[in-house]
Design a protein around this motif. Sequence first.
Motif, short mmCIF file in Angstrom:
data_model
loop_
_atom_site.label_atom_id
_atom_site.label_comp_id
_atom_site.label_asym_id
_atom_site.label_seq_id
_atom_site.Cartn_x
_atom_site.Cartn_y
_atom_site.Cartn_z
N LEU A 1 -7.48 -41.79 11.25
CA LEU A 1 -6.14 -41.52 11.98
C LEU A 1 -4.94 -42.29 11.59
O LEU A 1 -5.00 -43.32 11.13
CB LEU A 1 -6.40 -42.22 13.23
N ARG A 2 -4.06 -41.50 11.06
CA ARG A 2 -2.65 -42.15 10.63
C ARG A 2 -1.33 -41.67 11.61
O ARG A 2 -1.12 -40.36 12.06
CB ARG A 2 -2.38 -41.43 9.39
N TRP A 3 -0.59 -42.70 12.01
CA TRP A 3 0.68 -42.53 12.62
C TRP A 3 1.75 -43.01 11.60
O TRP A 3 1.79 -43.90 10.97
CB TRP A 3 0.69 -43.39 13.71
N VAL A 4 2.69 -42.08 11.37
CA VAL A 4 3.94 -42.16 10.70
C VAL A 4 5.36 -42.09 11.60
O VAL A 4 5.53 -40.92 12.16
CB VAL A 4 3.95 -41.22 9.59
N ASN A 5 6.26 -43.18 11.30
CA ASN A 5 7.50 -43.05 12.35
C ASN A 5 8.52 -42.35 11.78
O ASN A 5 9.64 -42.79 11.44
CB ASN A 5 7.73 -44.65 12.57
N TRP A 6 8.21 -40.98 11.70
CA TRP A 6 9.50 -40.22 11.25
C TRP A 6 10.69 -39.98 12.05
O TRP A 6 11.78 -39.67 11.49
CB TRP A 6 8.71 -38.68 10.81
N GLN A 7 10.49 -40.31 13.35
CA GLN A 7 11.49 -40.19 14.29
C GLN A 7 12.73 -40.90 14.05
O GLN A 7 13.88 -40.55 14.12
CB GLN A 7 11.15 -40.49 15.73
N ASN A 8 12.47 -42.03 13.19
CA ASN A 8 13.69 -42.89 12.64
C ASN A 8 14.14 -42.65 11.24
O ASN A 8 14.86 -43.58 10.79
CB ASN A 8 13.22 -44.43 12.84
N PHE A 9 13.56 -41.66 10.52
CA PHE A 9 13.77 -41.40 9.15
C PHE A 9 15.23 -40.21 9.49
O PHE A 9 14.93 -39.31 9.84
CB PHE A 9 12.69 -40.68 8.42
N LYS A 10 16.12 -40.48 8.59
CA LYS A 10 17.36 -39.88 8.45
C LYS A 10 17.92 -40.01 7.19
O LYS A 10 18.06 -41.14 6.66
CB LYS A 10 18.29 -40.23 9.91
N ILE A 11 18.91 -38.93 6.83
CA ILE A 11 19.46 -38.96 5.48
C ILE A 11 20.94 -38.31 6.15
O ILE A 11 21.10 -37.41 6.45
CB ILE A 11 19.05 -38.03 4.46
#
Length: 398
Positions: free
Chosen positions: A262-272
């Motif tokens: 099971l993997r969680w990745v915090n993409w909601q805070n990734f921005k360019i």
Amino acid sequence: MKATALCISVCIFLPTQVFSAALETSNQSIASFLEPNNYLEFSTAIVDANVSGNIYRPEAEDLSTLTEVATPNFVRRYVLFNTSLKLQLHPNWSLGFIYDQPFGTNVDYTFDPIPSSPANLINATQFKLDTKNLSSLLGYQPNPFLNFYAGLSHQTLSTQVKISGQSSGLLIDYHGDIQKNSAHGWLAGMSYQIPEYVLKTSLTYRAKIRHKHPFNEQTTTTPTIPLLNLSSNQNTTIETPQSVNLEFQSGITAHNLIYASLRWVNWQNFKIASPLISSSSNNPVMLVDYQNDQWATTLGMAHVFSDKWTSTIDIGRDSGIDNPASTLSPSNGLYSLGLGSFYQIHSNLFIAGGIKYFRLNKAKVQQDSNGSGSLFKPLSSVNNNHALAYGIKMGYRF
């Protein structure tokens, strides 16, 4: 159960999340560090994706009028590498190094030029992002069951964006790039195992890594319009996301075991963000902006046929990040089916191979053909897209 114990950490991490939410190309597993004694591993995977749909294209006579046309396959084949070394320095202390490519993409497509437009302006988009990670781990094993570990990650990042103005209904070309730069982060976790039952579980946290470097940007027009020919070399910040991995395996019979992750990745805070385009706006203009975090799961089973041969089968699901359909985010999550096989060449050397099929879920089509401010063009419809990954892995115990 000895043969099974040797094979599972190899087969479970054949091509798994090499085509998943946002920009992820690796599940960042630390399984190789949990191998017994001294261990060296090398693996590679090739990903072939078939991703296309329909897009709005400006008319030659009137660039404000959009017509729906089919796209080519705009995700290029890419190759990934992973290698790791684990050393048991002392019965209670271990040292490890893991190299992987956790995040990346290669979107590239071109349509024919519009006849009435300047010759060097075409309907095209290119977006490349590449990261490389080297993680150093130190582990402490107070007893045969527990392993506490922590370490540092050295990460390099580079990216390049090229977008023709025709892609957005404008006679302007945009070019931005961040040269290869490096930054550091950290990770920590613990593992619990019962060797006689081939039971092993681990929980690992990786912190976000902040890159702050110049973003070279330029807009050009043909013929030249001075007010629209701009350039910028301002600093921008990109944070590759924090993540949590939970991995589990256990024997269920003498010749079978199950494994899961099971993997969680915090993409909601990734921005360019684009400093150049944002300079004329009250709010930052985002080139990349993901709406939700990613959850990815895998469940599989391994069967031992003999002391030399073992095979695995697994299924997986990725939640996606819920962005509207665009040339950057044509899919929203996926389902996968993987097959793997392990062969013990001799007591210290093995080879494993696998193939994984990904059925990509369609992202929701945004009805507004003008998009949501991103330079990546929205798709008017999405095809039934899929991808295949092929992988091979070799390991040596010493």
